[in-house]
Design an enzyme around this catalytic site. Structure first.
Site, mmCIF file in Angstrom:
data_model
loop_
_atom_site.group_PDB
_atom_site.id
_atom_site.type_symbol
_atom_site.label_atom_id
_atom_site.label_comp_id
_atom_site.label_asym_id
_atom_site.label_seq_id
_atom_site.Cartn_x
_atom_site.Cartn_y
_atom_site.Cartn_z
ATOM 1 N N ALA A 61 -4.316 -19.524 31.350
ATOM 2 C CA ALA A 61 -4.528 -19.450 32.793
ATOM 3 C C ALA A 61 -3.149 -18.784 33.201
ATOM 4 C CB ALA A 61 -4.744 -20.696 33.460
ATOM 5 N N TYR B 133 -0.971 -16.804 31.496
ATOM 6 C CA TYR B 133 -0.838 -15.408 31.146
ATOM 7 C C TYR B 133 -1.842 -14.632 32.289
ATOM 8 C CZ TYR B 133 -1.719 -11.261 28.393
ATOM 9 O OH TYR B 133 -2.001 -9.931 28.218
ATOM 10 N N ASP B 134 -3.005 -15.077 32.470
ATOM 11 C CA ASP B 134 -3.868 -14.280 33.549
ATOM 12 C C ASP B 134 -3.176 -14.242 35.169
ATOM 13 O OD1 ASP B 134 -5.677 -14.300 31.391
ATOM 14 O OD2 ASP B 134 -6.833 -15.908 32.455
ATOM 15 N N SER C 128 -7.257 8.416 0.062
ATOM 16 C CA SER C 128 -8.036 7.148 -0.214
ATOM 17 C C SER C 128 -7.562 6.601 -1.444
ATOM 18 C CB SER C 128 -9.547 7.875 -0.573
ATOM 19 O OG SER C 128 -9.708 8.757 -1.156
ATOM 20 N N GLU D 55 -2.396 -6.775 -1.619
ATOM 21 C CA GLU D 55 -3.173 -7.173 -0.382
ATOM 22 C C GLU D 55 -4.593 -7.112 -0.289
ATOM 23 O OE1 GLU D 55 -2.477 -3.704 2.501
ATOM 24 O OE2 GLU D 55 -1.625 -2.681 1.022
ATOM 25 N N LYS E 76 -8.263 -5.867 0.780
ATOM 26 C CA LYS E 76 -8.694 -4.468 1.230
ATOM 27 C C LYS E 76 -9.804 -4.892 2.205
ATOM 28 C CE LYS E 76 -10.307 -0.154 -0.384
ATOM 29 N NZ LYS E 76 -11.841 0.112 0.690
ATOM 30 N N ASP F 193 -12.669 -4.228 5.116
ATOM 31 C CA ASP F 193 -13.832 -3.287 5.104
ATOM 32 C C ASP F 193 -13.704 -3.170 6.699
ATOM 33 O OD1 ASP F 193 -15.485 -2.348 3.841
ATOM 34 O OD2 ASP F 193 -17.063 -4.244 3.595
ATOM 35 N N ARG G 85 -9.073 8.766 9.897
ATOM 36 C CA ARG G 85 -8.906 9.592 8.608
ATOM 37 C C ARG G 85 -9.715 11.093 8.534
ATOM 38 N NH1 ARG G 85 -8.468 6.825 3.385
ATOM 39 N NH2 ARG G 85 -9.969 5.867 3.799
ATOM 40 N N LYS H 296 -12.190 -3.974 -6.767
ATOM 41 C CA LYS H 296 -13.304 -4.193 -5.922
ATOM 42 C C LYS H 296 -13.564 -5.532 -6.525
ATOM 43 C CE LYS H 296 -13.567 -0.616 -3.219
ATOM 44 N NZ LYS H 296 -14.987 0.110 -2.971
ATOM 45 N N CYS I 202 -41.282 20.723 -11.653
ATOM 46 C CA CYS I 202 -40.501 20.222 -10.300
ATOM 47 C C CYS I 202 -41.826 19.750 -9.304
ATOM 48 C CB CYS I 202 -39.978 21.302 -9.996
ATOM 49 S SG CYS I 202 -38.849 20.909 -8.376
ATOM 50 N N CYS J 32 -34.841 21.093 -12.605
ATOM 51 C CA CYS J 32 -35.664 22.049 -12.344
ATOM 52 C C CYS J 32 -35.310 23.337 -12.594
ATOM 53 C CB CYS J 32 -35.902 21.797 -10.990
ATOM 54 S SG CYS J 32 -36.745 23.415 -9.980
ATOM 55 N N CYS K 129 -36.429 27.185 -5.741
ATOM 56 C CA CYS K 129 -36.936 25.961 -5.787
ATOM 57 C C CYS K 129 -36.370 25.335 -4.356
ATOM 58 C CB CYS K 129 -36.465 24.842 -6.582
ATOM 59 S SG CYS K 129 -36.798 23.404 -6.019
HETATM 60 O O1 JCF Z 1 -7.299 -2.175 3.596
HETATM 61 C C1 JCF Z 1 -7.695 -1.372 3.388
HETATM 62 N N1 JCF Z 1 -8.967 -0.976 3.601
HETATM 63 C C2 JCF Z 1 -6.693 -0.406 2.778
HETATM 64 C C3 JCF Z 1 -6.996 0.988 2.382
HETATM 65 C C4 JCF Z 1 -5.311 -0.901 2.371
HETATM 66 C C5 JCF Z 1 -4.494 -0.001 1.937
HETATM 67 O O2 JCF Z 1 -3.139 -0.432 1.521
HETATM 68 C C6 JCF Z 1 -4.645 1.468 1.703
HETATM 69 C C7 JCF Z 1 -6.135 1.845 2.103
HETATM 70 C C8 JCF Z 1 -6.167 3.222 1.666
HETATM 71 C C9 JCF Z 1 -5.128 4.168 1.252
HETATM 72 N N2 JCF Z 1 -3.722 2.263 1.169
HETATM 73 C C10 JCF Z 1 -4.064 3.630 0.989
HETATM 74 C C11 JCF Z 1 -3.086 4.355 0.418
#
Ligand code: JCF
Length: 680
Positions: free
Chosen positions: A40, A42-43, A88, A120, A122, A124, A143, A320, A414, A432, A438
């Site tokens: 509040a 802050y608002d 990537s 760290e 990764k 999504d 990107r 992964k 085919c 094919c 084709c």
């Molecule tokens: O958290 C991520 N998805 C992530 C993607 C983390 C990273 O340190 C990355 C990346 C994609 C490229 N580092 C690079 C160089």
């Protein structure tokens, strides 16, 4: 000073203080996660600031806390060329993959002991590049294809954890790289609200984040619970680079950028695997979805030595998490004809929810795999999906096989053009033999030709290609360039405006690069990296077309198989005709030449390059040196300033050493080309 001016000055002072106070609260709340005052309060402060700014619009600046949702909806996103390509990551799926990654790193660095990695989660989400000029947020871009992305500045501005101004002493230019994502709780709330209104829901947080960031109306983005973490540095000016990646992360945090709190420095492959297990165990209780962890060589000088392959650094890997699996029934199998005629068995499944999405099609790869797994129609199968990888049929539940299960048979003809299907030598794939006869192959070739990483013809996607081929308007890529308003008007649902847009996109695509053009041709086994190598090595289409097997193999990473495909492609009269027509239509690319940004910093220096370079063709390196004003010579003499010695350097290296010419390695060459400065 009269009283009115004095009052004004006092007001302006209060205004500045109010802004500072709010910025400090934002920092405490969004970055440190330690709010100092109740919401509040802050608002109330924000309301005051809005009132003052309403009375004094001349005081409003782009980095004011009130300016997160300002701009009107856009028609489309502008393109942004990245100053430093956005890479990537290569994937690792098993502990062995990680051990191999670490072994390659140590071999290339010549290290005996353990290498330190920054580890760290990764996230999504979507990769993003954010530029600050003198500390002020000026641009955010996706990107895209790594070289060019979309300008999403107005949308990123609405993300509360995105500072509009950096804290403390900052360099003239900072490009921070990070990931925009939607925390699970926010995603669930967003979907619940959408469902309550009877609107469409998002399948997973990643799609929700992508959909929110790619909104043309920032007002909509502002209502979406997006967050951002930063994990690296792109371009910079005026920064004294630290020694380690972990120190860069600390700098980003000092500047007020959010860095994932789970980031750790670990020792060697063992440290990486320990980290992976720890994060994996806590995966479900994290506030955001992750699909693995990332390890990066911590020492920046070592990163520079390791360099890149194609689109990914050699100094980092994404480890992964295991794929998710689900059971379902295989209803049927169809054979899809690919660009090179390859027939891929595709499983039609009873829809099943796996890894956050509903899957009704999965690949069976090829007939060898079908036989090895003993898959039959009617079987209950395990469907597997890992992150962004195409779902596959992993195995069969044999104990659940029904009596009427039918074997899968590769058709002799085919399914699209009825040409004979053939298996070459010991290849796993059947193809094919119809080639351009084709229509499936024609469609796939056209689709590839127009795709984003090839000629990038916007709007020429799967549906339109299908229509063009079915209507007989395009048989080969060359036909695309003779399309007209009249011919396009024959197509269903093709208005004058869409036709116009398409024709303009086709016109734009005429200006491309040699590498993209080569890739677009769809020569078998010539992917993006090989196309780039061939383009850099040969420099011109004419030179490549004249090259024999032996000469083609001299391009980096080109072996006998690829070389044969290339020679065969250019020997085919039908392909030559298409190439001629493409060039006659005006498809072109700039001649290879690297232009120095500032004069000729290497003027007066003579370089000799010898041995095999890993990162680029020798010719390309010589061109790049010449563009910076240097001479590149083929023989070593007392006048040689530097010898660059690649792998397996021989007599020139000995001669240079005898003459006392300074000898540099490839990493030093890369530093020269990057910094545009003489070797130090
Ligand atoms: O958290 C991520 N998805 C992530 C993607 C983390 C990273 O340190 C990355 C990346 C994609 C490229 N580092 C690079 C160089």
């Amino acid at each position: 000073m009269d009283t009115a001016t004095a009052a004004e000055a006092e007001l302006q002072r209060r205004f500045a203080e109010l802004r500072r106070e709010i910025e400090q609260h934002n920092y405490r709340y969004y970055i440190l996660d330690e709010p100092q005052v109740p919401d509040a309060e802050y608002d109330r402060l924000m309301q005051q600031l809005r009132e003052l700014e309403a009375a004094h619009p001349e005081w409003v600046t782009v980095d004011s806390p009130t300016q997160r949702v300002g701009t009107a909806p856009a028609d489309e996103f502008a393109e942004v060329r990245h100053r430093v390509p956005m890479l990537s990551l290569d994937n690792a799926f098993t502990a062995d993959d990680v051990l191999n990654f670490d072994r390659r790193v140590r071999e290339r660095l010549g290290r005996e002991g353990a290498v330190r990695y920054s580890a760290e989660p990764k996230l999504d989400g979507l990769a993003i590049s954010v530029i600050f000029e003198h500390g002020v947020f000026v641009r955010a871009a996706t990107r895209g294809d790594g070289a060019t992305g979309e300008d999403v500045t107005s949308n990123v501005r609405t993300i509360r954890s995105m500072p509009l101004r950096l804290r403390g002493a900052v360099p003239a230019l900072v490009e921070a790289r990070g990931e925009v994502f939607m925390p699970v709780a926010g995603f669930e709330r967003l979907n619940a609200e959408a469902a309550a209104r009877g609107e469409k829901t998002f399948v997973n947080p990643r799609n929700a984040a992508a959909g929110s960031l790619r909104q043309l109306d920032p007002q909509v983005t502002a209502t979406r619970p997006l967050e951002i973490f930063f994990y690296g540095l792109g371009a910079q000016e005026g920064l004294d680079l630290p020694v380690r990646h972990s120190e860069i992360l600390a700098l980003l945090a000092e500047w007020g950028l959010r860095v994932c709190a789970e980031t750790r420095v670990v020792e060697g492959a063992e440290g990486c695997l320990d980290y992976y297990r720890q994060i994996g165990a806590r995966r479900a209780s994290l506030a955001y979805q992750i699909d693995g962890v990332v390890y990066k060589v911590d020492e920046l000088a070592a990163q520079a030595t390791l360099g890149f392959v194609a689109r990914a650094p050699r100094w980092a890997v994404a480890h992964k998490f295991p794929a998710e699996e689900a059971l379902t029934r295989l209803r049927d199998v169809e054979f899809q004809v690919g660009r090179t005629g390859a027939l891929t068995p595709v499983a039609r499944l009873e829809p099943v929810f796996v890894g956050g999405v509903t899957v009704s099609n999965a690949t069976l790869h090829n007939m060898d795999e079908v036989l090895r797994k003993d898959v039959r129609i009617g079987d209950t199968v395990v469907v597997r999906r890992a992150g962004d990888v195409i779902p596959e049929v992993a195995r069969v539940m044999l104990e659940r096989r029904p009596a009427d299960a039918r074997p899968i048979v590769m058709p002799a003809a085919c399914p699209v053009c009825a040409s004979p299907v053939q298996r070459e030598g010991d290849e796993a794939v059947a193809r094919c033999t119809g080639g351009y006869r084709c229509s499936a192959q024609r469609k796939e070739r056209l689709r590839h030709f127009a795709s984003r990483r090839a000629l990038d013809i916007e709007g020429l996607g799967e549906k339109l290609v299908e229509q063009l081929v079915d209507a007989g308007l395009a048989q080969s890529p060359a036909d695309i360039f003779v399309l007209s308003q009249q011919s396009l008007a024959e197509l269903d649902r093709m208005g004058e405006k869409s036709a116009d847009n398409l024709l303009r996109a086709i016109e734009r695509a005429k200006h491309t690069t040699f590498a993209r053009f080569l890739f677009a041709l769809g020569i078998r086994d010539v992917g993006e990296a090989t196309a780039a190598n061939l383009a850099a090595h040969f420099g011109s289409l004419e030179a490549l077309m004249q090259a024999d097997l032996h000469r083609v193999q001299q391009a980096p990473d080109v072996g006998p198989v690829i070389a044969a495909r290339v020679v065969e492609f250019f020997a085919d009269p039908a392909n030559r005709e298409v190439l001629e027509r493409l060039q006659a239509a005006g498809v072109n690319w700039p001649a290879p030449r690297v232009i120095a940004a500032d004069g000729a910093p290497l003027a007066g220096l003579t370089f000799v390059l010898t041995g095999t370079l890993e990162s680029m063709a020798r010719e390309a390196a010589e061109d790049a040196l010449r563009a910076l004003g240097a001479k590149a010579s083929g023989s070593v003499s007392a006048k040689t300033s530097y010898l660059i010695a690649g792998r397996d350097a021989g007599s020139k290296l000995r001669k240079a050493s005898d003459l006392g010419v300074p000898i540099l390695d490839e990493a030093a060459l890369q530093r020269v080309l990057e910094t545009k400065r003489p070797p130090t």
